[in-house]
Design an enzyme around this catalytic site. Structure first.
Site, short mmCIF file in Angstrom:
data_model
loop_
_atom_site.label_atom_id
_atom_site.label_comp_id
_atom_site.label_asym_id
_atom_site.label_seq_id
_atom_site.Cartn_x
_atom_site.Cartn_y
_atom_site.Cartn_z
N ARG A 16 -58.24 -56.99 -34.22
CA ARG A 16 -57.09 -56.20 -33.82
C ARG A 16 -55.80 -57.02 -34.00
O ARG A 16 -55.66 -58.06 -33.35
CB ARG A 16 -57.28 -55.87 -32.34
CG ARG A 16 -56.10 -55.26 -31.68
CD ARG A 16 -56.24 -55.32 -30.16
NE ARG A 16 -55.15 -54.59 -29.58
CZ ARG A 16 -54.76 -54.73 -28.33
NH1 ARG A 16 -55.41 -55.53 -27.51
NH2 ARG A 16 -53.75 -54.04 -27.90
N ASN A 75 -56.88 -59.71 -17.68
CA ASN A 75 -55.94 -59.25 -18.71
C ASN A 75 -56.09 -57.74 -18.71
O ASN A 75 -57.05 -57.21 -19.28
CB ASN A 75 -56.28 -59.84 -20.08
CG ASN A 75 -55.28 -59.38 -21.14
OD1 ASN A 75 -54.52 -58.43 -20.93
ND2 ASN A 75 -55.27 -60.06 -22.28
N ALA A 78 -53.03 -52.80 -21.89
CA ALA A 78 -51.92 -51.84 -21.71
C ALA A 78 -51.84 -51.29 -20.29
O ALA A 78 -50.77 -50.86 -19.86
CB ALA A 78 -52.08 -50.69 -22.70
N ARG A 108 -41.78 -58.78 -26.87
CA ARG A 108 -42.27 -57.66 -27.67
C ARG A 108 -41.49 -56.38 -27.32
O ARG A 108 -40.40 -56.45 -26.79
CB ARG A 108 -43.78 -57.52 -27.46
CG ARG A 108 -44.53 -58.79 -27.88
CD ARG A 108 -46.02 -58.63 -27.75
NE ARG A 108 -46.52 -57.57 -28.62
CZ ARG A 108 -47.73 -57.03 -28.51
NH1 ARG A 108 -48.57 -57.47 -27.57
NH2 ARG A 108 -48.12 -56.07 -29.32
C1 DQA Z 1 -51.93 -57.74 -23.98
C2 DQA Z 1 -50.49 -57.21 -24.03
C3 DQA Z 1 -50.44 -55.72 -23.78
O1 DQA Z 1 -49.11 -55.25 -23.90
C4 DQA Z 1 -51.29 -54.97 -24.79
O2 DQA Z 1 -51.31 -53.59 -24.49
C5 DQA Z 1 -52.67 -55.52 -24.91
C6 DQA Z 1 -52.84 -56.97 -24.92
C7 DQA Z 1 -52.01 -59.24 -24.34
O3 DQA Z 1 -53.03 -59.86 -24.02
O4 DQA Z 1 -51.09 -59.78 -24.94
O5 DQA Z 1 -53.64 -54.79 -25.06
O6 DQA Z 1 -52.42 -57.58 -22.65
#
Ligand code: DQA
Length: 148
Positions: A16, A75, A78, A108
């Site tokens: 990804r 983590n 989103a 970002r």
């Molecule tokens: C994330 C950052 C989030 O904004 C994104 O939706 C992810 C990955 C990261 O590990 O940088 O899925 O959590």
């Protein structure tokens, strides 16, 4: 024991958007973490990944009330940006929770700048790639876990 919970789309790590998230799979990162942690003399970790908000809430509840668990690294992917349910689950559990993002969410898109879940956590690490998970685990082990 430390629990590491990963949210939606993190099962696709390595495939990804590798320019943002790197070339390692989640399994690679989890194995690396387990290795680092066992070198610190700690045995065993709990790893959970789910794409579902409800399952993540359930996982936080389950490990968060497990007396063998000293802390949670999460983590939320989103869901960090809008899940009040996940924030409430983090607030509900007695163990400290550290939020990790592989990427620097502040560098970002604007919608990623805000994390609704981070405010319920003891701390947050972002932008340091997989090392963020290790720093969070080290903190939890050093601080002895327990009540926030
Ligand atoms: C994330 C950052 C989030 O904004 C994104 O939706 C992810 C990955 C990261 O590990 O940088 O899925 O959590």
């Amino acid at each position: 024991m430390i629990a590491v919970i990963n949210g939606p789309n993190l099962n696709l790590l390595g495939r990804r958007e590798p320019e943002i998230y790197g070339h390692e799979s989640l399994e690679d990162i989890n194995n690396w973490l387990l290795n680092c942690v066992s070198r610190m003399g700690e045995s065993g970790m709990i790893f959970v990944q789910s794409n579902s908000e409800g399952e993540l809430v359930g996982a936080v509840q389950e490990v968060g009330f497990d007396p063998a668990v000293r802390g949670i690294v999460i983590n939320p992917g989103a869901y960090a940006h809008y899940s009040v349910a996940l924030r409430d689950a983090i607030s509900a559990v007695p163990v400290p929770v550290i939020e990790v993002h592989l990427s620097n969410i502040h560098a970002r898109e604007e919608f990623r700048h805000k994390s609704v879940t981070a405010g319920a956590c003891a701390g947050m690490v972002c932008g340091l790639g997989k090392r963020g998970y290790l720093l969070a685990v080290e903190y939890l082990l050093a601080s002895g876990g327990g009540v926030r």
